[in-house]
Motif scaffolding. Structure first.
Motif, mmCIF file in Angstrom:
data_model
loop_
_atom_site.group_PDB
_atom_site.id
_atom_site.type_symbol
_atom_site.label_atom_id
_atom_site.label_comp_id
_atom_site.label_asym_id
_atom_site.label_seq_id
_atom_site.Cartn_x
_atom_site.Cartn_y
_atom_site.Cartn_z
ATOM 1 N N ARG A 62 5.960 10.995 -3.539
ATOM 2 C CA ARG A 62 4.542 11.657 -3.360
ATOM 3 C C ARG A 62 4.120 12.404 -4.457
ATOM 4 O O ARG A 62 2.764 12.636 -4.846
ATOM 5 N N GLY A 96 1.519 6.648 -1.197
ATOM 6 C CA GLY A 96 1.745 7.157 0.341
ATOM 7 C C GLY A 96 2.615 6.122 1.164
ATOM 8 O O GLY A 96 3.347 6.520 1.752
ATOM 9 N N ALA A 121 1.180 7.178 4.649
ATOM 10 C CA ALA A 121 2.555 7.619 4.497
ATOM 11 C C ALA A 121 3.132 7.796 6.107
ATOM 12 O O ALA A 121 4.117 7.459 6.271
ATOM 13 N N SER A 159 6.271 6.474 -0.282
ATOM 14 C CA SER A 159 6.751 7.703 -0.092
ATOM 15 C C SER A 159 7.148 7.856 1.521
ATOM 16 O O SER A 159 8.282 8.377 2.019
#
Length: 242
Positions: free
Chosen positions: A149, A132, A79, A135
């Motif tokens: 997420r 991840g 992420a 997002s």
């Protein structure tokens, strides 16, 4: 324009923080469309990143029941990497197009989970990494990636306190990374800095109210309400630019 409607903006921001806390998506999914009525899209990205830093710090402090270290690593590292990519490329894209993308994204996501109520994601490392990455990319480009997420984290069936603490820790890293890039992209302006202390208070109060509601309201009932609100916000985001 904002000075005239500042009380309305603060109330809407507080509602966004409460709903984001209870729904598990994070406040940005509500805050970005709200802020988009008052600022240009790039300024919205900068303000949202700063707001979210205090928002997630508040969640970590209030929901201090521990977090899942393995999920933080598997979901959080990709992420943080991909939010940097999204934040960098956001300056090359038309803000109006990004607003349309945000609206379409929110509408499709909410409808998907409202229609297919039993839709689930398998709780494994691969899906954590994919969730991840998506997002983070969404957060960098559109200012919000909490919905993706949250859906990914839901697969791991953690209790509410652990869920929110884990999500907040990941989001804190995401927001810190994109804040740096947004700053160098020129998205943060001096004339908006007066909002920072206001939004810090809003984030603390909204998180506290959200926790109180979580203690009393069924998560599944509120999940439906949140998805409906996301649908409405998506429609409003698109219609506001027509």
């Amino acid at each position: 324009m904002l000075s005239r409607y500042l009380p309305v903006f603060i109330i809407l921001s507080l509602i966004a923080e409460v709903l984001g806390t209870v729904g598990g998506f994070g406040s940005s999914v509500f805050f970005v469309p709200i802020a988009n009525f008052y600022f240009d899209f790039q300024s919205v990205l900068g303000i949202t990143a700063l707001f979210h830093l205090s928002s997630n710090a508040s969640k970590i402090a209030i929901f201090k029941k521990g977090f899942d270290k393995k999920i933080v690593l598997n979901l959080g590292i990709p992420a943080i990497l991909f939010v940097s990519v999204g934040a960098y490329f956001s300056k090359f894209l038309d803000p109006k197009i990004l607003t349309y993308i945000l609206g379409i994204f929110l509408i499709l996501l909410s409808l998907l989970f409202l229609i297919f109520k039993k839709l689930k994601i398998n709780p494994n490392k691969k899906n954590a990494i994919v969730g991840g990455s998506l997002s983070g990319l969404s957060a960098g480009l559109l200012g919000t990636g909490g919905a993706i997420r949250g859906i990914t984290l839901a697969a791991f069936k953690m209790d509410k306190n652990k869920f929110i603490a884990t999500s907040a820790i990941i989001d804190l890293g995401v927001d810190f990374s994109r804040s740096i890039i947004y700053y160098f992209n020129g998205y943060m302006h001096k004339e908006h800095l007066y909002l920072v202390p206001i939004l810090i208070v809003v984030s603390i109060l909204g998180t506290w109210i959200g926790k109180k509601l979580l203690d009393k309201i069924s998560q599944e009932q509120f999940r439906v309400i949140v998805l409906l609100l996301i649908l409405v916000i998506g429609i409003v985001s698109i219609s506001s630019n027509l």
